[in-house]
Design an enzyme around this catalytic site. Sequence first.
Site, PDB file in Angstrom:
ATOM      1  N   VAL A 101       0.860  -1.181   0.000  1.00 31.99           N
ATOM      2  CA  VAL A 101       0.000   0.000   0.000  1.00 31.99           C
ATOM      3  C   VAL A 101       0.895   1.228   0.000  1.00 31.99           C
ATOM      4  O   VAL A 101       1.814   1.340   0.816  1.00 31.99           O
ATOM      5  CB  VAL A 101      -0.921   0.021   1.242  1.00 31.99           C
ATOM      6  CG1 VAL A 101      -1.807   1.265   1.226  1.00 31.99           C
ATOM      7  CG2 VAL A 101      -1.767  -1.248   1.294  1.00 31.99           C
ATOM      8  N   CYS A 102       0.649   2.132  -0.935  1.00 36.13           N
ATOM      9  CA  CYS A 102       1.374   3.395  -1.006  1.00 36.13           C
ATOM     10  C   CYS A 102       2.889   3.144  -1.092  1.00 36.13           C
ATOM     11  O   CYS A 102       3.354   2.365  -1.908  1.00 36.13           O
ATOM     12  CB  CYS A 102       0.994   4.261   0.191  1.00 36.13           C
ATOM     13  SG  CYS A 102       1.464   5.996   0.051  1.00 36.13           S
ATOM     14  N   SER A 103       3.663   3.766  -0.212  1.00 34.01           N
ATOM     15  CA  SER A 103       5.116   3.651  -0.267  1.00 34.01           C
ATOM     16  C   SER A 103       5.625   2.294   0.183  1.00 34.01           C
ATOM     17  O   SER A 103       6.836   2.032   0.133  1.00 34.01           O
ATOM     18  CB  SER A 103       5.769   4.748   0.574  1.00 34.01           C
ATOM     19  OG  SER A 103       5.331   4.674   1.917  1.00 34.01           O
ATOM     20  N   THR A 121       2.796   3.165  -7.107  1.00 30.63           N
ATOM     21  CA  THR A 121       2.957   3.710  -5.764  1.00 30.63           C
ATOM     22  C   THR A 121       2.343   5.104  -5.755  1.00 30.63           C
ATOM     23  O   THR A 121       1.760   5.534  -6.762  1.00 30.63           O
ATOM     24  CB  THR A 121       4.444   3.736  -5.344  1.00 30.63           C
ATOM     25  OG1 THR A 121       4.533   4.064  -3.950  1.00 30.63           O
ATOM     26  CG2 THR A 121       5.244   4.743  -6.159  1.00 30.63           C
TER      27      THR A 121
END
Length: 312
Positions: A101-103, A121
């Site tokens: 998730v995300c970074s 990302t």
Amino acid sequence: MIGVLIFPDFQLLDAAGPISVFEIAQRISGQLPAVRTLAVTPGAVRSSSGVEMFARGIGSSRAIATLIVSGGPGVRAAARCDKTLDFVRASEQRGVRIASVCSGAYILAEAGILDGRRATTHWQRTQHFLKTYPKVKLEPDRIFVRDGNIWSSAGITAGIDLSLAMAAEDFGDEGARKTARQLVLHERRAGGQSQFSSLLELKAPAGRFAPLLSWAREHLDTPLTVDDMAERAGMSSRHFTRAFIAETGTTPSKAVERLRIEAARQRVQSSSEAIERVAQSTGFRDPERMRRAFIRAFGQPPQSLRRAARAG
């Protein structure tokens, strides 16, 4: 069993969003919730907000079939932790379905399991990610990407979209729809939908191509080919394309489409102008072409956005 990997200074919603999705999906399917948080050092793990989550050690993960790796300010330290990277690699070798998730994508990339794979990302990290991990086939526009058994998602709430897609795989589309309704989500966004924030980023561009993008915004009704833009920038087409991607994280053609989409969206939502006229004046020419672009960007056609704006 769903495992959510956290670390000091993780983003709380990166973990809590997927946890809630799978808890609800499992309950709807008649199962007892089977989700656990994991960390290199078991015990209370402090998030970037200061709120703590209790985690078990990564050694208790043999029953995990899906591993979700959270992101957050602490991701760079986590990506330098050998125990974390070895755990992710070992999970991938066991055939575990892995998602970031995300970074959190930085941890997967540092572990080497994104090499040669498609991934995404958060849009703000595009340029740094591209430079740091050139072997990854980054798709910065996408909300989430699946490449085989490896999934990745954009910033924070996109982890919910990714988890709902996983839930659809595990419990069927109807189970995922019921889960989305329980979460009071308007709709379950498809992975191919663009990160809307990446559209907004081009509204106030910075860097060497800022004047060019401002000029393009004023000339959306013209073709705006790569050759046109390269000539305006005083570069060869090939050099311009490479430099533009390195600077913005997207291609010139994609950038122009984003500018057209945002200009068209504003006119669709704020006026009664005919859709055909909006398509013509913003450079799409063909209303069907604009409709497909809107679905990619917003998950719905222009007419639906207009109706929602009027209802609001």
